[in-house]
Write an enzyme that holds these catalytic residues in place. Structure first.
Site, PDB file in Angstrom:
ATOM      1  N   ASP A 172       1.439  -6.789  -4.481  1.00 21.16           N
ATOM      2  CA  ASP A 172       0.574  -6.745  -3.312  1.00 21.16           C
ATOM      3  C   ASP A 172       1.107  -7.893  -2.453  1.00 21.16           C
ATOM      4  O   ASP A 172       1.346  -8.987  -2.970  1.00 21.16           O
ATOM      5  CB  ASP A 172      -0.874  -7.028  -3.732  1.00 21.16           C
ATOM      6  N   SER A 173       1.308  -7.672  -1.170  1.00 21.56           N
ATOM      7  CA  SER A 173       2.043  -8.693  -0.409  1.00 21.56           C
ATOM      8  C   SER A 173       1.267  -9.993  -0.276  1.00 21.56           C
ATOM      9  O   SER A 173       1.833 -11.008   0.113  1.00 21.56           O
ATOM     10  CB  SER A 173       2.474  -8.165   0.953  1.00 21.56           C
ATOM     11  N   SER A 174      -0.012  -9.987  -0.624  1.00 25.08           N
ATOM     12  CA  SER A 174      -0.720 -11.273  -0.605  1.00 25.08           C
ATOM     13  C   SER A 174      -0.192 -12.189  -1.704  1.00 25.08           C
ATOM     14  O   SER A 174      -0.466 -13.391  -1.702  1.00 25.08           O
ATOM     15  CB  SER A 174      -2.233 -11.066  -0.696  1.00 25.08           C
ATOM     16  N   THR A 233       0.802  -1.229   0.000  1.00 28.48           N
ATOM     17  CA  THR A 233       0.000   0.000   0.000  1.00 28.48           C
ATOM     18  C   THR A 233       0.829   1.270   0.000  1.00 28.48           C
ATOM     19  O   THR A 233       0.481   2.255  -0.665  1.00 28.48           O
ATOM     20  CB  THR A 233      -0.930   0.004   1.244  1.00 28.48           C
ATOM     21  N   GLN A 249      -3.797 -20.817  18.760  1.00 27.89           N
ATOM     22  CA  GLN A 249      -4.619 -19.801  18.089  1.00 27.89           C
ATOM     23  C   GLN A 249      -4.644 -18.497  18.904  1.00 27.89           C
ATOM     24  O   GLN A 249      -5.105 -17.477  18.408  1.00 27.89           O
ATOM     25  CB  GLN A 249      -6.050 -20.328  17.900  1.00 27.89           C
ATOM     26  N   CYS A 250      -4.183 -18.556  20.152  1.00 25.80           N
ATOM     27  CA  CYS A 250      -4.153 -17.336  20.971  1.00 25.80           C
ATOM     28  C   CYS A 250      -2.925 -16.516  20.587  1.00 25.80           C
ATOM     29  O   CYS A 250      -1.816 -17.060  20.544  1.00 25.80           O
ATOM     30  CB  CYS A 250      -4.033 -17.678  22.447  1.00 25.80           C
ATOM     31  N   ASP A 252      -0.099  -7.047   4.641  1.00 24.29           N
ATOM     32  CA  ASP A 252      -0.802  -8.330   4.799  1.00 24.29           C
ATOM     33  C   ASP A 252       0.116  -9.485   5.172  1.00 24.29           C
ATOM     34  O   ASP A 252      -0.227 -10.302   6.020  1.00 24.29           O
ATOM     35  CB  ASP A 252      -1.569  -8.683   3.509  1.00 24.29           C
TER      36      ASP A 252
END
Ligand code: ASP
Length: 346
Positions: A67-69, A22, A281-282, A100
């Site tokens: 785009d970093s994706s 971006t 996942q935490c 991202d």
């Protein structure tokens, strides 16, 4: 590839590497997209960057801009090779990158650039540099100043007043300007009126020469468990196709349903030479295999604890270790060891 904007003779010259993202994107009818030369024009319009007291810098723009994706393994290797090849000529490096996947690239660079002894600072922005209220201006200027300072001797990520260890960072907000944090590691610096480094948290510089350890294309995967997951659906891929698997479990390393369905799959994967790394996942806290029955079973089946590593760091670490071509048992041992500041050992 190179477009030099400013190159005075000085000792603290910084190499800015624009990869896309971006910060240098242009608005189009189809949304923001990177466009060759556009970022350099936006930089040339920032008066601070031409001041006498601003560090010397050179700018290179990689091609294609991404785009970093769309970042892939070969892009991580490419960014690292630009740093490696310019290592002796610059005091530090700033990698401008989309937000991202910035935490993945920061993690990857921390392993590919083994023995790093200079600052490599990743940054970007949520609003393009060419637009009103861009957060890119401070992110860029401060990152260049940190890179020129030479205090940091590791891969770090600077965003909105926080300097974070790269392989501890996570993108926390899709639209907030304070987009990154490192919940399991103290900030390396807080930036207000001045840059206040947290010296005890900084990594010591490399005691060996910098070595470039590119990643090889390897079958690495991530599986996030969820209530009701039908593990059987993933058996083929886990047991036969992947070399390294990051299992994103609940809390301290727990899996649903006592793991009855998963454990035979993990055993099979293990016997086929795969390494299963258990992460949480935490965002904050650590995996403790054995704290609960369900996680003891994971350990017995051959899984290894990712402790407090982010998923981003665990993925990069698996690429790193498998790319070294070392035996599986050694990979398992090294997963639980701190190699680049990515994990807190027991
Ligand atoms: N999609 C963009 C990217 O990662 C988002 C950003 O840069 O903030 O390249």
């Amino acid at each position: 590839m190179a477009s030099s904007i400013k190159n005075r003779n000085g000792n603290n010259k910084v190499l800015i590497i624009y990869t896309g993202g971006t910060i240098g994107m242009k608005r189009t009818p189809h949304g923001y997209t990177p466009s060759p030369g556009f970022f350099a024009e936006a930089v040339a319009a920032i008066p601070d960057m031409t001041r006498e007291d601003f560090p010397d810098f050179e700018l290179v723009e990689l091609s294609p801009l991404l785009d970093s994706s769309d970042m892939a393994l070969s892009d991580w290797n490419k960014i690292a090779s630009v740093i490696y090849e310019g290592y002796d000529r610059y005091a530090g490096f700033v990698v401008l990158h989309g937000t991202d996947t910035m935490a993945y690239t920061a993690s990857a660079l921390s392993f590919i650039l083994d023995g790093l002894d200079k600052p490599v600072i990743l940054t970007g922005s949520q609003i393009p540099l060419s637009e009103l209220r861009s957060d890119g201006r401070d992110n860029l200027i401060t990152s260049v100043m940190i890179a020129a300072d030479g205090v940091v001797r590791e891969v770090a990520l600077y965003f909105s007043g926080r300097l974070l260890r790269g392989n501890r960072a996570m993108k926390m907000s899709a639209d907030g300007l304070i987009a990154f944090d490192s919940p399991n590691y103290p900030h390396l610096a807080e930036v207000g009126i001045s840059i206040r480094y947290n010296y005890p948290a900084l990594r010591q510089g490399g005691t060996k020469p910098l070595t470039f350890r590119p990643f090889s294309e390897l079958p690495i995967g991530v599986l996030k468990v969820f209530p009701g997951i039908q593990f059987g659906l993933f058996e083929d891929i886990m047991a036969d196709k992947l070399s390294g698997i990051v299992l994103e479990t609940f809390g301290a390393g727990n899996i649903p349903g006592g793991g009855d369905r998963l454990l035979p799959i993990i055993k099979k994967a293990f016997n086929n030479g795969a390494v299963v790394v258990v992460c949480s996942q935490c965002p904050s806290g650590t995996v403790t295999l054995g704290a609960y029955e369900s996680s003891s079973a994971l350990k017995n089946a051959g899984a290894v604890s990712g402790r407090d590593m982010t998923t981003e760091a665990a993925v990069a670490k698996l690429y790193h270790l498998f790319s070294l071509g070392i035996p599986k048992d050694e990979i398992k041992r090294l997963i639980e060891r701190d190699l680049a500041g990515e994990l807190s050992e027991l």
